[in-house]
Design a protein around this motif. Sequence first.
Motif, PDB file in Angstrom:
ATOM      1  N   LYS A   1       0.863  -1.217   0.173  1.00  0.00           N
ATOM      2  CA  LYS A   1       0.152  -0.061   0.115  1.00  0.00           C
ATOM      3  C   LYS A   1       0.689   1.364  -0.015  1.00  0.00           C
ATOM      4  O   LYS A   1       0.713   2.357  -0.778  1.00  0.00           O
ATOM      5  CB  LYS A   1      -1.006   0.131   1.259  1.00  0.00           C
ATOM      6  N   LYS A   2       2.110   1.171   0.890  1.00  0.00           N
ATOM      7  CA  LYS A   2       2.676   2.348   0.869  1.00  0.00           C
ATOM      8  C   LYS A   2       3.585   2.451  -0.464  1.00  0.00           C
ATOM      9  O   LYS A   2       3.784   3.665  -1.053  1.00  0.00           O
ATOM     10  CB  LYS A   2       3.897   2.482   1.950  1.00  0.00           C
ATOM     11  N   VAL A   3       3.827   1.472  -1.176  1.00  0.00           N
ATOM     12  CA  VAL A   3       4.501   1.853  -2.409  1.00  0.00           C
ATOM     13  C   VAL A   3       3.692   2.415  -3.493  1.00  0.00           C
ATOM     14  O   VAL A   3       3.954   3.163  -4.345  1.00  0.00           O
ATOM     15  CB  VAL A   3       5.228   0.228  -3.060  1.00  0.00           C
ATOM     16  N   LEU A   4       2.429   1.537  -3.467  1.00  0.00           N
ATOM     17  CA  LEU A   4       1.349   2.351  -4.521  1.00  0.00           C
ATOM     18  C   LEU A   4       1.167   3.893  -4.002  1.00  0.00           C
ATOM     19  O   LEU A   4       0.848   4.709  -5.031  1.00  0.00           O
ATOM     20  CB  LEU A   4      -0.065   1.458  -4.145  1.00  0.00           C
ATOM     21  N   GLN A   5       0.983   4.024  -2.928  1.00  0.00           N
ATOM     22  CA  GLN A   5       0.851   5.513  -2.147  1.00  0.00           C
ATOM     23  C   GLN A   5       1.722   6.227  -2.985  1.00  0.00           C
ATOM     24  O   GLN A   5       1.791   7.545  -3.478  1.00  0.00           O
ATOM     25  CB  GLN A   5       0.601   5.761  -0.899  1.00  0.00           C
TER      26      GLN A   5
END
Length: 367
Positions: A18-22
């Motif tokens: 999720k953090k990478v996509l954000q």
Amino acid sequence: MAIKTTELLPSSSPEELKKVLQSVASDWGDVIDDSDALQVIPLKGAMTNEVYQIAWPAKNNGLVRNVLVRIYGEGVEVFFNRDDEIRTFECMSSQGQGPRLLGRFGDGRVEEFIHARTLSAADIRDPKISELVAAKMREFHDLKMPGPRKALLWDRLRRWVSVAKSFCSAKDAKEFCLYTLKDEISMLEKELPNDHQEIGFCHNDLQYGNIMIDEETSSITIIDYEYASYNPVAYDLANHFCEMAANYHSDTPHILDYSLYPGLEDRQRFIKTYLSSAEKQPSETEVNQLVDDAEKYTLANHIFWGLWGLISAYVNKIDFNYKEYARQRFQQYWMKKQELLSSSTIRQKINVNGHVSISQKILSDSC
């Protein structure tokens, strides 16, 4: 389909993903939070990783952003070094080849989504598309990549034999001739063409699912470099020809149909295009020499993917009959060995009609 980010994929680290996509979205001026509707499309046909197309609405212009998320398959570290693959990926990207790496997380990565169509099993036998692939293959082989310009094939095969022995049951080790394979590999290393062979940066897995085409520009993109390394270019050509027997999107994706293996004229046409794309017109002798070399290297290719299938049967959970796939590749090796090497010391099992039997007996009797 609208889903929560933490339910996005079968990753062991959804919060990290999720953090990478954000972060990727932020670079594009978008915002992803738990209320966003993320569209997830599983992409079929992968046999090592799980691959997904992920989309979300862009913040300002109403467009849809797309990325590709790759979840690494279980146990694949026995086949290649993931850090080496990432370095290859980044080096390829710096030379304008393939997708860009957008981010990494514990058990996968996020890549640029290429707006092109992945080839089908039928496409790679289409003469027009095949010519485009041949020219792109020549370009790929000419890339300047890190590492010594020497064949890595033989050391990899020997390593995989040891890995296979460590995983396999005694029954499988006997059936798949694991205790004699190192001798076979040494024999091939000696017998296959080496005095005139060209070493290039080879993909080593040029099946149709790793080739994309932009139908507006007819440009070809080669993707997925997990097995890429320096090798004889004849080996890479052999691999591509062998892949024409496969259809990984059928009801029986593990079954190979060698009636679809390209005939002599098709192989000559492909290799003539391959050599011509280097801005020279090859002689008939040059074409025929490389056709002959590639045909011999199919033997090494059958061992390569036979070992891959056998090991994968023990380490990979993807729904694919790896062991039956391995069995077919080893059967092809034993069936074609005498014909391609023309050695009186090599035995071949022939039935009463003069045709090679493809029964399991070939495999077990050939050890």
